[in-house]
Scaffold this motif. Structure first.
Motif, PDB file in Angstrom:
ATOM      1  N   MET A   1       0.617  -1.133   0.152  1.00 41.71           N
ATOM      2  CA  MET A   1       0.109  -0.175   0.057  1.00 41.71           C
ATOM      3  C   MET A   1       0.978   1.222   0.130  1.00 41.71           C
ATOM      4  O   MET A   1       0.548   2.206  -0.595  1.00 41.71           O
ATOM      5  CB  MET A   1      -1.001   0.004   1.277  1.00 41.71           C
ATOM      6  CG  MET A   1      -1.900   1.163   1.208  1.00 41.71           C
ATOM      7  SD  MET A   1      -3.001   1.209   2.542  1.00 41.71           S
ATOM      8  CE  MET A   1      -4.673   1.209   1.695  1.00 41.71           C
ATOM      9  N   ASN A   2       1.887   1.273   0.848  1.00 40.36           N
ATOM     10  CA  ASN A   2       2.989   2.310   0.716  1.00 40.36           C
ATOM     11  C   ASN A   2       3.819   2.561  -0.431  1.00 40.36           C
ATOM     12  O   ASN A   2       4.284   3.464  -0.707  1.00 40.36           O
ATOM     13  CB  ASN A   2       3.914   2.306   1.818  1.00 40.36           C
ATOM     14  CG  ASN A   2       3.111   2.730   3.177  1.00 40.36           C
ATOM     15  OD1 ASN A   2       1.647   2.601   3.171  1.00 40.36           O
ATOM     16  ND2 ASN A   2       3.803   2.704   4.371  1.00 40.36           N
ATOM     17  N   LYS A   3       3.863   1.562  -1.547  1.00 38.78           N
ATOM     18  CA  LYS A   3       4.584   1.462  -2.427  1.00 38.78           C
ATOM     19  C   LYS A   3       4.132   2.709  -3.817  1.00 38.78           C
ATOM     20  O   LYS A   3       2.905   3.019  -3.651  1.00 38.78           O
ATOM     21  CB  LYS A   3       4.574   0.298  -3.246  1.00 38.78           C
ATOM     22  CG  LYS A   3       5.314  -0.943  -2.543  1.00 38.78           C
ATOM     23  CD  LYS A   3       6.667  -0.851  -2.376  1.00 38.78           C
ATOM     24  CE  LYS A   3       7.115  -1.805  -1.646  1.00 38.78           C
ATOM     25  NZ  LYS A   3       8.335  -2.094  -1.288  1.00 38.78           N
ATOM     26  N   PRO A   4       5.049   3.262  -4.415  1.00 35.84           N
ATOM     27  CA  PRO A   4       4.394   4.257  -5.189  1.00 35.84           C
ATOM     28  C   PRO A   4       3.394   3.712  -6.425  1.00 35.84           C
ATOM     29  O   PRO A   4       3.623   2.477  -6.990  1.00 35.84           O
ATOM     30  CB  PRO A   4       5.881   4.423  -6.346  1.00 35.84           C
ATOM     31  CG  PRO A   4       7.057   4.294  -5.150  1.00 35.84           C
ATOM     32  CD  PRO A   4       6.517   3.035  -4.371  1.00 35.84           C
ATOM     33  N   TRP A  10       3.224   9.122  -4.675  1.00 38.87           N
ATOM     34  CA  TRP A  10       3.839   8.189  -3.587  1.00 38.87           C
ATOM     35  C   TRP A  10       2.746   8.200  -2.312  1.00 38.87           C
ATOM     36  O   TRP A  10       2.050   9.300  -2.176  1.00 38.87           O
ATOM     37  CB  TRP A  10       5.073   8.768  -2.812  1.00 38.87           C
ATOM     38  CG  TRP A  10       6.106   8.525  -3.899  1.00 38.87           C
ATOM     39  CD1 TRP A  10       7.023   7.556  -3.741  1.00 38.87           C
ATOM     40  CD2 TRP A  10       6.569   9.265  -4.980  1.00 38.87           C
ATOM     41  NE1 TRP A  10       7.999   7.631  -4.844  1.00 38.87           N
ATOM     42  CE2 TRP A  10       7.496   8.850  -5.696  1.00 38.87           C
ATOM     43  CE3 TRP A  10       5.965  10.398  -5.823  1.00 38.87           C
ATOM     44  CZ2 TRP A  10       8.240   9.123  -6.721  1.00 38.87           C
ATOM     45  CZ3 TRP A  10       6.394  10.944  -6.777  1.00 38.87           C
ATOM     46  CH2 TRP A  10       7.790  10.176  -7.399  1.00 38.87           C
ATOM     47  N   VAL A  11       2.563   7.328  -1.707  1.00 39.32           N
ATOM     48  CA  VAL A  11       1.500   7.025  -0.593  1.00 39.32           C
ATOM     49  C   VAL A  11       2.064   6.466   0.610  1.00 39.32           C
ATOM     50  O   VAL A  11       2.982   5.616   0.688  1.00 39.32           O
ATOM     51  CB  VAL A  11       0.347   6.005  -0.904  1.00 39.32           C
ATOM     52  CG1 VAL A  11      -0.716   6.120   0.060  1.00 39.32           C
ATOM     53  CG2 VAL A  11      -0.234   6.739  -2.464  1.00 39.32           C
ATOM     54  N   GLY A  12       1.924   7.231   1.767  1.00 42.43           N
ATOM     55  CA  GLY A  12       2.344   6.921   3.149  1.00 42.43           C
ATOM     56  C   GLY A  12       1.046   6.706   4.009  1.00 42.43           C
ATOM     57  O   GLY A  12      -0.182   7.258   3.855  1.00 42.43           O
ATOM     58  N   GLN A  13       1.039   5.985   5.211  1.00 42.02           N
ATOM     59  CA  GLN A  13       0.042   5.719   6.035  1.00 42.02           C
ATOM     60  C   GLN A  13       0.585   5.527   7.513  1.00 42.02           C
ATOM     61  O   GLN A  13       1.676   5.097   7.474  1.00 42.02           O
ATOM     62  CB  GLN A  13      -0.855   4.851   5.484  1.00 42.02           C
ATOM     63  CG  GLN A  13      -0.245   3.224   5.623  1.00 42.02           C
ATOM     64  CD  GLN A  13      -1.158   2.265   5.219  1.00 42.02           C
ATOM     65  OE1 GLN A  13      -1.914   2.764   4.357  1.00 42.02           O
ATOM     66  NE2 GLN A  13      -1.052   1.002   5.633  1.00 42.02           N
ATOM     67  N   CYS A  14      -0.335   5.797   8.517  1.00 42.28           N
ATOM     68  CA  CYS A  14       0.091   5.615   9.666  1.00 42.28           C
ATOM     69  C   CYS A  14      -0.055   4.284   9.912  1.00 42.28           C
ATOM     70  O   CYS A  14      -0.158   3.262   9.093  1.00 42.28           O
ATOM     71  CB  CYS A  14      -1.027   6.242  10.698  1.00 42.28           C
ATOM     72  SG  CYS A  14      -2.549   5.762  10.560  1.00 42.28           S
ATOM     73  N   VAL A  99       4.849  16.624   5.972  1.00 44.51           N
ATOM     74  CA  VAL A  99       4.223  15.410   6.236  1.00 44.51           C
ATOM     75  C   VAL A  99       5.601  14.607   6.765  1.00 44.51           C
ATOM     76  O   VAL A  99       6.721  14.756   6.794  1.00 44.51           O
ATOM     77  CB  VAL A  99       4.228  14.657   4.756  1.00 44.51           C
ATOM     78  CG1 VAL A  99       3.015  15.304   4.103  1.00 44.51           C
ATOM     79  CG2 VAL A  99       5.471  14.511   3.848  1.00 44.51           C
ATOM     80  N   ASN A 100       5.481  13.654   7.690  1.00 43.13           N
ATOM     81  CA  ASN A 100       6.398  12.694   8.311  1.00 43.13           C
ATOM     82  C   ASN A 100       6.794  11.724   7.349  1.00 43.13           C
ATOM     83  O   ASN A 100       5.952  10.600   7.080  1.00 43.13           O
ATOM     84  CB  ASN A 100       5.687  12.187   9.754  1.00 43.13           C
ATOM     85  CG  ASN A 100       6.978  11.339  10.101  1.00 43.13           C
ATOM     86  OD1 ASN A 100       8.002  11.154  10.034  1.00 43.13           O
ATOM     87  ND2 ASN A 100       6.550  11.094  11.673  1.00 43.13           N
ATOM     88  N   TYR A 101       8.038  11.800   6.757  1.00 45.92           N
ATOM     89  CA  TYR A 101       8.329  10.619   5.788  1.00 45.92           C
ATOM     90  C   TYR A 101       8.407   9.369   6.445  1.00 45.92           C
ATOM     91  O   TYR A 101       8.483   8.552   5.778  1.00 45.92           O
ATOM     92  CB  TYR A 101       9.674  11.165   5.129  1.00 45.92           C
ATOM     93  CG  TYR A 101       9.433  12.176   3.901  1.00 45.92           C
ATOM     94  CD1 TYR A 101       8.475  11.709   2.773  1.00 45.92           C
ATOM     95  CD2 TYR A 101      10.223  13.313   3.912  1.00 45.92           C
ATOM     96  CE1 TYR A 101       8.516  12.674   1.642  1.00 45.92           C
ATOM     97  CE2 TYR A 101      10.127  13.978   2.883  1.00 45.92           C
ATOM     98  CZ  TYR A 101       9.279  13.691   1.572  1.00 45.92           C
ATOM     99  OH  TYR A 101       9.050  14.650   0.609  1.00 45.92           O
ATOM    100  N   ARG A 102       8.497   9.250   7.849  1.00 45.84           N
ATOM    101  CA  ARG A 102       8.554   8.023   8.316  1.00 45.84           C
ATOM    102  C   ARG A 102       7.265   7.050   8.027  1.00 45.84           C
ATOM    103  O   ARG A 102       7.304   5.985   8.420  1.00 45.84           O
ATOM    104  CB  ARG A 102       8.838   8.168   9.852  1.00 45.84           C
ATOM    105  CG  ARG A 102       9.992   8.759  10.235  1.00 45.84           C
ATOM    106  CD  ARG A 102      11.113   7.889  10.034  1.00 45.84           C
ATOM    107  NE  ARG A 102      12.377   8.357  10.976  1.00 45.84           N
ATOM    108  CZ  ARG A 102      13.319   7.596  11.145  1.00 45.84           C
ATOM    109  NH1 ARG A 102      13.348   6.325  10.751  1.00 45.84           N
ATOM    110  NH2 ARG A 102      14.678   8.202  11.657  1.00 45.84           N
ATOM    111  N   MET A 103       6.338   7.817   7.616  1.00 43.74           N
ATOM    112  CA  MET A 103       4.960   6.943   7.300  1.00 43.74           C
ATOM    113  C   MET A 103       5.009   6.518   5.999  1.00 43.74           C
ATOM    114  O   MET A 103       4.173   5.827   5.835  1.00 43.74           O
ATOM    115  CB  MET A 103       3.873   8.007   7.194  1.00 43.74           C
ATOM    116  CG  MET A 103       3.594   8.846   8.677  1.00 43.74           C
ATOM    117  SD  MET A 103       2.961   7.763  10.094  1.00 43.74           S
ATOM    118  CE  MET A 103       4.753   7.896  10.941  1.00 43.74           C
ATOM    119  N   PHE A 104       6.312   6.450   5.172  1.00 47.97           N
ATOM    120  CA  PHE A 104       6.474   6.168   3.921  1.00 47.97           C
ATOM    121  C   PHE A 104       7.188   4.814   4.110  1.00 47.97           C
ATOM    122  O   PHE A 104       7.981   4.600   4.974  1.00 47.97           O
ATOM    123  CB  PHE A 104       6.874   7.005   2.973  1.00 47.97           C
ATOM    124  CG  PHE A 104       5.939   8.165   2.754  1.00 47.97           C
ATOM    125  CD1 PHE A 104       5.240   8.052   1.466  1.00 47.97           C
ATOM    126  CD2 PHE A 104       5.678   9.145   3.654  1.00 47.97           C
ATOM    127  CE1 PHE A 104       4.212   9.138   1.355  1.00 47.97           C
ATOM    128  CE2 PHE A 104       4.840  10.256   3.482  1.00 47.97           C
ATOM    129  CZ  PHE A 104       4.008  10.122   2.107  1.00 47.97           C
TER     130      PHE A 104
END
Length: 127
Positions: A1-4, A10-14, A99-104
């Motif tokens: 789900m977080n992959k480009p 680009w998608v990130g999530q908690c 955005v917190n890049y740690r979510m990616f």
């Protein structure tokens, strides 16, 4: 789900997936700040305008924490508690979403140059 999803998205999530962040581009750098909040959060910030970030929030919502000069609302997931982003408040001189890049996924974070910001003392980059 977080992959480009595509070469330009680009998608990130908690952790629980309640908060989802979609970017059409990545910044060339991420900022790690040593202020009293950011050092505890362990976030790597990427700075955007509100129009550059799509934020989807599920049923658990987002909660905000505002401190000090009250120019930033640190947003965290209402379910898992991950610090997902911060937004500027009406007291700030301009609108910004960090955005917190740690979510990616790590392929995103590994592609960024990390800059260290001294938010605790000098209010300047250390590199």
């Amino acid at each position: 789900m977080n992959k480009p999803l595509t070469p330009t998205q680009w998608v990130g999530q908690c952790h629980c997936g309640n908060v989802r962040l979609t970017l059409s581009e990545l910044t060339p750098t991420a900022t790690e700040c040593n202020c009293s909040l950011c050092s505890r959060y362990g976030a790597w910030w990427g700075y955007f305008t509100p129009q550059q970030v799509t934020i989807e929030v599920g049923r658990a919502g987002l909660n905000a924490y505002r401190h000090g000069d009250e120019m930033i609302d640190f947003q965290h997931c209402g379910q898992c508690g991950c610090i997902t982003l911060y937004t500027s408040t009406d007291k700030a001189p301009s609108e910004r979403v960090a955005v917190n890049y740690r979510m990616f996924e790590s392929d995103v974070t590994l592609s960024l140059k990390l800059r260290h910001f001294d938010g605790a003392n000098t209010w300047s980059y250390l590199d």
